[in-house]
Write a protein that holds these residues in place. Sequence first.
Motif, PDB file in Angstrom:
ATOM      1  N   PRO A 191       0.805  -1.232   0.000  1.00 50.59           N
ATOM      2  CA  PRO A 191       0.000   0.000   0.000  1.00 50.59           C
ATOM      3  C   PRO A 191       0.834   1.276   0.000  1.00 50.59           C
ATOM      4  O   PRO A 191       0.450   2.275  -0.621  1.00 50.59           O
ATOM      5  N   VAL A 192       1.964   1.255   0.704  1.00 53.56           N
ATOM      6  CA  VAL A 192       2.801   2.462   0.767  1.00 53.56           C
ATOM      7  C   VAL A 192       3.409   2.761  -0.599  1.00 53.56           C
ATOM      8  O   VAL A 192       3.371   3.885  -1.096  1.00 53.56           O
ATOM      9  N   GLU A 195       0.772   3.914  -3.111  1.00 50.74           N
ATOM     10  CA  GLU A 195       0.335   5.290  -2.865  1.00 50.74           C
ATOM     11  C   GLU A 195       1.360   6.294  -3.401  1.00 50.74           C
ATOM     12  O   GLU A 195       1.001   7.314  -3.983  1.00 50.74           O
ATOM     13  N   ARG A 198       1.107   6.237  -7.240  1.00 50.91           N
ATOM     14  CA  ARG A 198      -0.164   6.790  -7.722  1.00 50.91           C
ATOM     15  C   ARG A 198      -0.212   8.302  -7.580  1.00 50.91           C
ATOM     16  O   ARG A 198      -0.865   8.993  -8.357  1.00 50.91           O
ATOM     17  N   ASN A 199       0.503   8.821  -6.584  1.00 55.41           N
ATOM     18  CA  ASN A 199       0.524  10.266  -6.357  1.00 55.41           C
ATOM     19  C   ASN A 199       1.678  10.951  -7.085  1.00 55.41           C
ATOM     20  O   ASN A 199       1.934  12.143  -6.871  1.00 55.41           O
TER      21      ASN A 199
END
Length: 242
Positions: A191-192, A195, A198-199
């Motif tokens: 998840p890290v 993220e 994706r950002n």
Amino acid sequence: MDADTGRDNGLKFSRAALVSDTLFGEDGFRLKPRVWTKSTMKLKDESQRVPSTSAKEHLPYFTGHTKHGPFVADLIDYQRLSKMRSTYVGHPEQLVTNARGVEVTEEATGFWKYIHEGMIHPSFLLHATVTGRSSSRDPNAQNFPKRGKGNMKEVVKAFRRVFKAPDGWVILEADLSQIELRILAWMSKDPVMLEIYRNGGDIHSATAAAANGLTLSQFAALPPEEREMLRFQAKAIKISTG
């Protein structure tokens, strides 16, 4: 002195042993090594390990040293410039007079070895590396200097200007941009990492900030040279899985 060429082969900072003695030896600066040569890094007896003298992987750790930092920074520039002269620039085949006054032929060095009819034709390989990455040789076209750091910036810019496309052609440069880490994030569904990507973030900067107990805002506020160094060091941090 070399008997054939008449050149001085004595104390040179291109010699790893001299660099190691100067920086890490008892009679030198006595800096504490952080990176060892690949052939000795796994030895249990630390006294048998040999400090790396790599201008890319080790020496940047010491550029911030209060007393010896400026010398190390100059040494890094010297090593990079020496590599550019020998590996990328070099000289064409030429006649030189040796110490005995006899003319001898000195073979071409650097890129001069690979020039054919005014052009360089590297060989690109798809199955030569263990990691599965593509590679090239004669010369290694994937390892040309890109931007340069510090005093080397203008030198690298001048070097890259020697590459010119023939009339009607253009030079295309592509960068896979952390492709292995992006695939790792996708396959692991971490998840890290997901993220960050994706950002549109930079995973090495995020790692550097976390490793030094900083928020991304605090990390971004650091002086550019310090930020770049911490980011470089973060690339060496290994991911541990249970």
